[in-house]
Design a protein around this motif. Structure first.
Motif: not given
Length: 199
Positions: A31-32, A34, A47, A49, A124, A129, A133, A160
């Protein structure tokens, strides 16, 4: 020695690996991180997710002929047992493969010509999402006998706005098995929508 592929490349799996009959396909992602702004300033966090890897078994025309040929968290193996999913990983945290699929190439039914690997983000739409991400996504193929990594494909495109990925395929060609690095994003929001592409 691992062979690193880029999007669109194909490689023989069995031709140069005499006796290769079992492979393990590992899929991984993180997960990114943020920045979240709060009352006391901002802090960085990963994140939450949930990505789900699935396998779709296809005929020579690229079509699915049996609903049980979708291998995912609610159906962990193919009817004949040649394809087995490790189960759901709901976070993507940690190093290494997040979900794995074991394939006995010698037992794959003759009417299955392609084995497609896809990943979608669970829920999602409600969670708003997409794959923007996610970072460090990859697929790799290992020799099932000794866990030696044969092939790796890092998904480096910007996904994205995409809620699912068609990551790669293992397919029959001239009596051998090959791997194709696909890396195509789509806006399908569930495994059910992805499967409709192949009907």
């Amino acid at each position: 020695m691992t062979i690193s592929l880029v999007k669109g490349q194909k490689i023989d799996l069995t031709k140069g690996n005499a006796g290769l009959s079992k492979v393990v396909v590992g899929l991984g992602w993180d997960p990114a991180v943020v920045e979240k702004k709060g009352f006391f300033g901002s802090k960085k966090s990963a994140v939450e997710i949930d990505c789900d890897a699935s396998v779709i078994l296809l005929d020579e025309k690229g079509r699915i002929t049996n609903q049980k040929h979708v291998i995912y968290f609610a159906n962990l193996q193919s009817p004949d047992g040649s394809v087995v999913h490790s189960g759901d990983n709901r976070t993507g945290d940690g190093d290494g493969d997040d979900e794995t699929i074991s394939i006995n190439l010698g037992q794959v039914p003759a009417d299955v010509s392609k084995i497609a690997f896809v990943v979608n983000i669970y829920d999602c739409v409600n969670r708003k999402q997409d794959f923007g991400l996610i970072q460090s996504a990859y697929i790799r193929v290992l020799n099932g006998a000794n866990q030696q990594e044969l092939v790796k494909f890092n998904l480096t495109d910007d996904y994205s706005g995409k809620s699912s990925l068609i990551v790669g395929e293992i397919y029959r060609h001239g009596g051998e098995w090959k791997f194709s690095a696909i890396g195509e994003g789509s806006t399908d929001t569930t495994i059910g929508q992805l499967v409709k592409r192949y009907q």
